[in-house]
Enzyme design. Structure first.
Site, mmCIF file in Angstrom:
data_model
loop_
_atom_site.group_PDB
_atom_site.id
_atom_site.type_symbol
_atom_site.label_atom_id
_atom_site.label_comp_id
_atom_site.label_asym_id
_atom_site.label_seq_id
_atom_site.Cartn_x
_atom_site.Cartn_y
_atom_site.Cartn_z
ATOM 1 N N GLU A 173 0.885 -1.166 0.000
ATOM 2 C CA GLU A 173 0.000 0.000 0.000
ATOM 3 C C GLU A 173 0.915 1.206 0.000
ATOM 4 O OE1 GLU A 173 -1.544 3.236 1.295
ATOM 5 O OE2 GLU A 173 -1.985 2.153 3.155
ATOM 6 N N CYS A 200 -2.317 8.946 3.534
ATOM 7 C CA CYS A 200 -2.066 8.529 2.153
ATOM 8 C C CYS A 200 -3.273 8.725 1.257
ATOM 9 C CB CYS A 200 -1.614 7.073 2.117
ATOM 10 S SG CYS A 200 -2.738 5.928 2.942
#
Length: 466
Positions: A237, A271
């Site tokens: 990720e 993020c």
């Protein structure tokens, strides 16, 4: 869990006050290797434990997190900086991941396949991958831990986890809970120290069958190269550069609050937070006015203090990156609507005022690079097609946001956006029961949802002839 003294100590610093609040040992490569062997020794027993027994331990850990959430929140805020209310929200989600995957552990199903001969039986079973090496980031030091280890443990894997060096105390507190509620020795292992040494050991050690990492795209590329020789299974990720599209038919006040919730949570160190704000031209002036007013009222300070909306950035290097993006955007014609300066709160931490820029050019650093700070810039668009083109003009593909009340546009735009997550009139789409992850250079695989446990399982086909 056991923590050994190794090659010295790493200080843990409160990012708001710059005071040392603890220290952790730097474990040697050999000690990391021993932790991996402990996980391997425990794997045979853990993987054969009935799913209901694994589920109970995961649920028990969640219960303790809920019971001790005030204590854990203060640890998290002290080492990471986010406001206490956000720390509580993160720990709640950390517990929810444990709960969700405790339930998913009971739903690891196989299947029977119709055979092509009367004397054959065909079946498919799913088995745990094995020992997992997990590496978690500093911006969510609790929820990223459980989002990785909960599905691994539920699947029957054992885990060796390395938390971020800046925020190890939250992980240590969680692993103490795992030990306290009775996870068998070797099932959950915590290692701290050099990120490079630990990652290299995860990648080179054949006992580690899978590595799960959350962090930058640059490090993700390094892990891909490092894992290539053993064809190591990877879940990655990585970075994001989320567009936030505001169409003229949306509720502008709702969109303003959406930007606040998405962009300025955790001081923009998220993020999936909005990085590029695209607003349809005929509502641009009104929207800019409303958003600038809302941003200017956000309170900056120590996350442990009441009423604080924006805590410190993790360090001065991160703040310098934001300063450089602001300077570059202004040099290219951008205009500061609010913020744009270091926040003076009477503390030595890396504080920066929540900032909104207008007229940001397409070639600005802010438009091309991930920000990871309390800064966003606005650029106008005319048509739906232009909005989609601008939104997709990036190598990243983690999250995107769309504000509109047109149902047809919802379908067209959400399907055209090249992102793994799309929030439609929803600035915080992450939930434990849904898959989380990106496409393009934002990573491989998904965490959360039923997909999250699938990443820790191997599929085996068995053909029986009799």
């Amino acid at each position: 869990m056991e923590v050994w003294a190794g090659n010295g100590w790493l200080p843990v610093i409160n990012p708001a006050t710059q005071e040392q609040i603890g220290r952790v040992p730097v474990m040697s490569r050999q000690q990391v290797r021993e932790s991996i062997q402990c996980a391997m020794d425990a794997f045979q027993g853990w993987s054969k434990l009935p799913a209901k027994d694994r589920a109970k331990l995961l649920r028990d850990a969640a219960v303790v997190i809920y019971e001790e959430i005030d204590r854990l929140s203060r640890i998290l805020t002290a080492e990471q900086g986010k406001p206490l209310s956000e720390a509580r929200g993160e720990l709640t989600m950390a517990a929810e991941y444990l709960e969700w995957f405790s339930e998913e552990s009971r739903r690891i199903y196989g299947e029977l396949i119709p055979a092509s001969a009367v004397n054959k039986r065909l079946q498919v079973i799913r088995q745990p991958v094995g020992v997992v090496g997990a590496i978690t980031p500093w911006n969510f030091p609790a929820s990223m831990v459980t989002r990785k280890i909960a599905p691994a443990l539920a699947a029957g894997c054992t885990v060796v986890l390395k938390p971020a060096s800046a925020t190890p105390l939250t992980a240590i507190a969680l692993f103490e809970i795992f030990q306290r509620i009775g996870f068998p020795p070797g099932v959950t292992n915590l290692v701290v120290g050099s990120a490079k040494d630990i990652a290299d050991e995860f990648l080179s050690n054949p006992i580690v069958r899978k590595v799960s990492f959350t962090g930058s795209t640059e490090v993700g590329r390094t892990l891909i190269r490092g894992g290539a020789e053993q064809i190591k299974k990877l879940s990655l990720e990585l970075g994001g550069h989320a567009p936030f599209l505001v169409f003229d038919d949306c509720d502008l006040n709702d969109a303003v609050q959406g930007v606040i919730a998405s962009k300025y949570r955790n001081a923009g160190q998220t993020c999936i937070c909005a990085n590029r704000l695209y607003v349809q031209s005929n509502v641009l002036e009104e929207f800019q006015y409303k958003l600038a007013a809302a941003v200017s009222h956000l309170k900056v300070g120590n996350g442990l203090d009441d009423g604080v909306d924006i805590g410190p950035m993790i360090n001065t290097e991160a703040r310098d990156h934001v300063i450089n993006q602001v300077r570059d955007a202004v040099q290219r014609g951008g205009k500061v609507l609010t913020g744009g300066k270091i926040a003076d709160v009477g503390l030595p931490g890396a504080f920066y005022s929540p900032t909104l820029l207008a007229n940001v050019s397409d070639d600005a650093m802010l438009t091309r690079e991930e920000t990871f700070g309390p800064l966003i810039g606005i650029r106008s668009f005319e048509s739906e097609e232009e909005a989609i083109r601008l939104a997709n003009d990036t190598p990243y593909g983690l999250a995107a946001y769309v504000y509109t009340r047109d149902l047809g546009r919802v379908t067209r735009v959400s399907e055209a956006l090249e992102y793994g997550i799309v929030g439609v009139n929803d600035p915080v789409p992450t939930v434990v029961q849904a898959p989380f992850g990106g496409i393009k250079e934002s990573g491989w695989g998904r965490e959360g949802g039923w997909q999250g446990i699938d990443a820790y399982l191997e599929t085996k086909f068995i053909s029986i002839r009799y």
